[in-house]
Motif scaffolding. Structure first.
Motif, PDB file in Angstrom:
ATOM      1  N   GLY A   1      -6.998  -9.906  -1.257  1.00  0.00           N
ATOM      2  CA  GLY A   1      -6.236  -8.717  -0.859  1.00  0.00           C
ATOM      3  C   GLY A   1      -5.367  -8.909   0.371  1.00  0.00           C
ATOM      4  O   GLY A   1      -4.292  -8.304   0.476  1.00  0.00           O
TER       5      GLY A   1
ATOM      6  N   ILE B   1       3.208   1.639  -3.281  1.00  0.00           N
ATOM      7  CA  ILE B   1       2.580   2.248  -4.454  1.00  0.00           C
ATOM      8  C   ILE B   1       2.180   3.699  -4.178  1.00  0.00           C
ATOM      9  O   ILE B   1       2.115   4.510  -5.106  1.00  0.00           O
ATOM     10  N   ALA B   2       1.965   4.042  -2.897  1.00  0.00           N
ATOM     11  CA  ALA B   2       1.724   5.451  -2.565  1.00  0.00           C
ATOM     12  C   ALA B   2       2.986   6.264  -2.853  1.00  0.00           C
ATOM     13  O   ALA B   2       2.926   7.384  -3.367  1.00  0.00           O
TER      14      ALA B   2
ATOM     15  N   ARG C   1       0.827  -1.217   0.000  1.00  0.00           N
ATOM     16  CA  ARG C   1       0.000   0.000   0.000  1.00  0.00           C
ATOM     17  C   ARG C   1       0.858   1.262   0.000  1.00  0.00           C
ATOM     18  O   ARG C   1       0.626   2.196  -0.772  1.00  0.00           O
TER      19      ARG C   1
ATOM     20  N   ARG D   1       3.200   6.751  -6.504  1.00  0.00           N
ATOM     21  CA  ARG D   1       2.299   7.804  -7.000  1.00  0.00           C
ATOM     22  C   ARG D   1       2.975   9.171  -6.860  1.00  0.00           C
ATOM     23  O   ARG D   1       2.825  10.041  -7.731  1.00  0.00           O
TER      24      ARG D   1
ATOM     25  N   GLU E   1      -3.151  -2.165  -7.096  1.00  0.00           N
ATOM     26  CA  GLU E   1      -4.280  -1.697  -6.296  1.00  0.00           C
ATOM     27  C   GLU E   1      -5.478  -2.619  -6.467  1.00  0.00           C
ATOM     28  O   GLU E   1      -6.233  -2.857  -5.515  1.00  0.00           O
ATOM     29  N   ASN E   2      -5.654  -3.149  -7.684  1.00  0.00           N
ATOM     30  CA  ASN E   2      -6.747  -4.101  -7.930  1.00  0.00           C
ATOM     31  C   ASN E   2      -6.546  -5.380  -7.108  1.00  0.00           C
ATOM     32  O   ASN E   2      -7.515  -5.945  -6.582  1.00  0.00           O
TER      33      ASN E   2
ATOM     34  N   LEU F   1      -4.947  -5.537  -4.243  1.00  0.00           N
ATOM     35  CA  LEU F   1      -5.206  -5.160  -2.855  1.00  0.00           C
ATOM     36  C   LEU F   1      -6.701  -5.127  -2.541  1.00  0.00           C
ATOM     37  O   LEU F   1      -7.121  -5.448  -1.425  1.00  0.00           O
ATOM     38  N   ALA F   2      -7.510  -4.740  -3.534  1.00  0.00           N
ATOM     39  CA  ALA F   2      -8.958  -4.616  -3.337  1.00  0.00           C
ATOM     40  C   ALA F   2      -9.712  -5.910  -3.631  1.00  0.00           C
ATOM     41  O   ALA F   2     -10.924  -5.988  -3.419  1.00  0.00           O
TER      42      ALA F   2
ATOM     43  N   ILE G   1       0.724   0.431 -11.072  1.00  0.00           N
ATOM     44  CA  ILE G   1       0.133   0.808  -9.787  1.00  0.00           C
ATOM     45  C   ILE G   1      -1.323   0.359  -9.714  1.00  0.00           C
ATOM     46  O   ILE G   1      -1.769  -0.197  -8.702  1.00  0.00           O
ATOM     47  N   GLN G   2      -2.053   0.564 -10.799  1.00  0.00           N
ATOM     48  CA  GLN G   2      -3.469   0.187 -10.829  1.00  0.00           C
ATOM     49  C   GLN G   2      -3.652  -1.318 -10.700  1.00  0.00           C
ATOM     50  O   GLN G   2      -4.555  -1.793  -9.994  1.00  0.00           O
TER      51      GLN G   2
END
Length: 211
Positions: free
Chosen positions: A70, A30-31, A27, A34, A62-63, A65-66, A58-59
């Motif tokens: 995750g 990737i922050a 998390r 960004r 994030e996918n 992670l969600a 990054i996307q």
């Protein structure tokens, strides 16, 4: 445009990415990325061939992670274990898992080395230093070996259009040149530590050359 990036945020996100036992939270990783994308975009389109790919990677992460899995993507260490244990990584050629978490993060990992090398050169540069040379040297020591000839050629041409050293210090939004140098001196060791932990982990699992 320059206000969209903060070097202080880079320091804080990469610092937050490290757990007490030196695992790396995806998390915050990737922050941090960004923020680095904001840095590249603050300088116009010259880095777009790298920043656009980074945003895509990054996307993807994030996918993950969600997703329902995750919890297995909290750290880079847990991601590797989960994907390897469940055969979710294409180890020798791209096949059923072309966008695995392991492959996706490896591409960011390689680009992180380029940015680390470039920013370190910027930190130790003088008024006479040319950003195009510093950036090209960093690229040749890192990303270039993973890019096709046509991309390397385009990158070399793009770097020639880089603004001067002062423009880079300005987009850092960290105060005077001395303040920027000092803050880079704090942020880069953190980036380097995250990079090395990741590199050692990938090397241990023979994943540094994923297709």
């Amino acid at each position: 445009m320059a206000e969209s990036f903060s070097l202080q945020n880079v320091l804080e996100t990469f610092k937050s990415s490290l757990t007490d036992n030196k695992e790396v939270y995806i998390r915050y990783y990737i922050a941090g990325w960004r923020e680095l994308v904001s840095f590249m975009n603050s300088l116009g389109t010259v880095f777009s061939f790298i920043s656009k790919d980074a945003v895509n990677k990054i996307q993807i992460l994030e996918n993950f992670l969600a997703s329902e899995n995750g919890s297995h993507y909290l750290t880079i260490q847990s991601m590797l274990k989960f994907e390897l244990d469940n055969e979710l990584v294409d180890l020798t050629k791209r096949a059923n898992h072309p966008e695995s978490g392991c492959r996706t993060l490896l591409r960011l990992h390689r680009a992180l080395l380029w940015l680390e090398l470039f920013l370190e050169r910027l930190r130790t540069s003088t008024e006479e230093s040319k950003t195009s040379v510093m950036c090209s040297e960093a690229y040749n020591e890192s990303l270039a070996q993973h890019h096709a000839w046509i991309i390397r050629k385009a990158a070399g041409m793009a770097f020639c259009a880089l603004p001067g050293r002062d423009a880079f210090f300005e987009v850092m939004n960290a105060g005077s040149h001395e303040d920027v140098v000092n803050l880079l001196g704090k942020a880069l060791p953190l980036i380097s530590e995250v990079y090395q932990i990741t590199d050692d982990l990938y090397a241990k699992n023979n994943l540094l050359e994923l297709p």
